[in-house]
Design a protein around this motif. Sequence first.
Motif, short mmCIF file in Angstrom:
data_model
loop_
_atom_site.label_atom_id
_atom_site.label_comp_id
_atom_site.label_asym_id
_atom_site.label_seq_id
_atom_site.Cartn_x
_atom_site.Cartn_y
_atom_site.Cartn_z
N GLN A 1 -33.54 24.32 -64.20
CA GLN A 1 -33.00 23.16 -63.13
C GLN A 1 -31.95 22.13 -62.94
N LEU A 2 -31.59 22.27 -63.87
CA LEU A 2 -30.61 21.14 -64.41
C LEU A 2 -29.19 22.50 -64.25
N ASP A 3 -28.80 23.59 -64.26
CA ASP A 3 -28.69 24.68 -64.07
C ASP A 3 -28.49 24.77 -62.46
N LEU A 4 -29.71 25.25 -61.76
CA LEU A 4 -29.60 25.01 -60.28
C LEU A 4 -28.90 23.97 -59.46
N ILE A 5 -29.41 22.92 -60.23
CA ILE A 5 -28.78 21.54 -59.71
C ILE A 5 -27.35 21.76 -59.61
N ARG A 6 -26.04 21.98 -60.65
CA ARG A 6 -24.77 22.13 -60.74
C ARG A 6 -24.43 23.46 -59.79
N LYS A 7 -25.33 24.08 -59.46
CA LYS A 7 -24.50 25.54 -58.16
C LYS A 7 -25.31 24.63 -57.18
N ALA A 8 -26.06 23.90 -56.73
CA ALA A 8 -26.77 23.47 -55.75
C ALA A 8 -25.09 22.04 -54.93
N ILE A 9 -25.50 21.50 -55.99
CA ILE A 9 -23.88 20.20 -55.48
C ILE A 9 -22.76 20.79 -55.21
N SER A 10 -22.39 21.72 -56.29
CA SER A 10 -20.73 22.46 -55.46
C SER A 10 -20.72 23.11 -54.62
N LYS A 11 -22.70 24.13 -53.91
CA LYS A 11 -22.17 24.84 -52.37
C LYS A 11 -22.93 23.90 -51.66
N VAL A 12 -23.46 22.43 -51.42
CA VAL A 12 -23.16 21.73 -50.60
C VAL A 12 -22.21 21.03 -50.33
N GLU A 13 -21.20 20.61 -51.29
CA GLU A 13 -19.91 20.22 -51.52
C GLU A 13 -18.98 20.69 -50.25
N THR A 14 -19.27 22.12 -51.51
CA THR A 14 -18.35 23.25 -50.42
C THR A 14 -18.20 22.63 -48.86
N GLU A 15 -20.18 23.29 -48.27
CA GLU A 15 -20.29 23.18 -46.78
C GLU A 15 -19.37 21.86 -46.49
N LYS A 16 -19.95 20.73 -47.05
CA LYS A 16 -19.52 19.49 -46.11
C LYS A 16 -17.47 19.94 -45.90
N GLU A 17 -17.03 20.28 -47.00
CA GLU A 17 -15.76 20.26 -46.92
C GLU A 17 -14.76 21.47 -45.59
N GLU A 18 -16.06 21.79 -44.99
CA GLU A 18 -16.18 22.53 -43.69
C GLU A 18 -16.29 22.16 -42.09
N ASP A 19 -16.63 20.97 -42.42
CA ASP A 19 -17.06 20.29 -41.50
C ASP A 19 -15.75 19.84 -40.76
N PRO A 20 -15.74 20.33 -39.22
CA PRO A 20 -14.33 19.24 -38.57
C PRO A 20 -14.31 17.83 -38.31
N PHE A 21 -15.64 17.41 -38.87
CA PHE A 21 -15.04 16.17 -38.83
C PHE A 21 -14.93 15.67 -40.59
N ILE A 22 -14.38 16.15 -40.71
CA ILE A 22 -13.87 15.71 -41.62
C ILE A 22 -13.13 16.49 -42.60
N THR A 23 -11.81 15.74 -42.61
CA THR A 23 -10.64 16.43 -42.82
C THR A 23 -9.71 15.63 -44.34
N PRO A 24 -9.91 17.01 -45.67
CA PRO A 24 -9.83 16.09 -46.47
C PRO A 24 -8.42 16.76 -46.72
N LEU A 25 -7.90 15.40 -47.61
CA LEU A 25 -6.47 14.87 -48.26
C LEU A 25 -5.89 17.10 -48.84
N PRO A 26 -4.86 17.08 -48.12
CA PRO A 26 -3.84 18.50 -48.65
C PRO A 26 -4.26 18.86 -49.86
N GLY A 27 -4.71 19.44 -50.19
CA GLY A 27 -4.92 20.13 -51.71
C GLY A 27 -3.82 19.11 -52.72
#
Lengths: 148, 87
Positions: free
Chosen positions: B48-74
Motif C-alpha cells: 500500500q505504501l508503494d501504491l501511495i507513492r505512485k499515486a501521489i506523483s500521478k496525482v501531482e503530474t496531472e495537476k500540473e496539466e491543469d490550465p488554470f494553474i501555471t507552475p513556475l518555469p522549471g
Amino acid sequence: MAALKSKDRFKGKSSEKTWLTGILKHKIIDFIRKKYREPVFEDTISESRLPDDVFDANGKWETGPAQWASNPEALLEQKSFLDIVKKCFKALPRRPSRALALRELEGETTQTICKVLNITTTNCWVILHRARALMRECIETNWLEVKD
Amino acid sequence: MINHWMFRCKDVSYLISQSMDQKLSLRIRLGIKFHLMMCDLCSRYKQQLDLIRKAISKVETEKEEDPFITPLPGQTRKKIKNHLKTL
C-alpha cells in the motif's frame, strides 16, 4: 484565570483594562510559541508513533491494513481512488505534508528535508513514516466507504 | 536469541517507510524480508505504501496539466531550490 491568580500583584498603577489586555497579550504569545515549538519525538524505533495506536502491546497489528482491491495496481487508473489520494494528501498536518511533498514530489533526500524543516535525521524519518501512515489510514477509511 | 532477529510489526512498518528514503543495512533488510515472508499484514502495508507513492506523483503530474494553474518555469524552480540549499 491568570488574572485571578495574581490579582494581589496588581497595584493599580495602570487601569484594569490595560492590565488585563497585557495578560492576554502574553497568553497569546505563549500559545503561539507552544504551537510552533518542535514537537518532541522519541529517538528510537519502538517509540515511533502512529496516528492511532494501531499496534497492541506486543507490537502486533490490532486489526491491520485492509485489502483495497484484488488488483491494487489497477487503483491507479481509477479516478475515484486518485481523488481520495488527493484529498488525503491535502488533509495531512503541515509538517508531515511538507516532508512528504519534498520527498515524493521534489525527490529530495532526507538530508535536505531535515535541513529545510530544521529537524534531526531521525525526526525526518519519523515524520515521513507518520505522513505515510496517516495517508494510508485516510485513504483506507475513505476508499472502503466509496468501494462498498 | 532468535528474538533479537525477529522484528515486530510495529518496527517493520517504520522500517518499510525508512527503506523508501534510504538504503538500510543488510542485517535490517534481511530482517524485514524475513518478517514479510511470514506476515501478510505487513506485506500488504508495504504494498500500500508503494501504491501511495505512485499515486501521489500521478496525482501531482496531472495537476500540473491543469490550465488554470501555471507552475513556475522549471529553471526558476531550480534556482529557488538551489538557493534554499545554500541557506
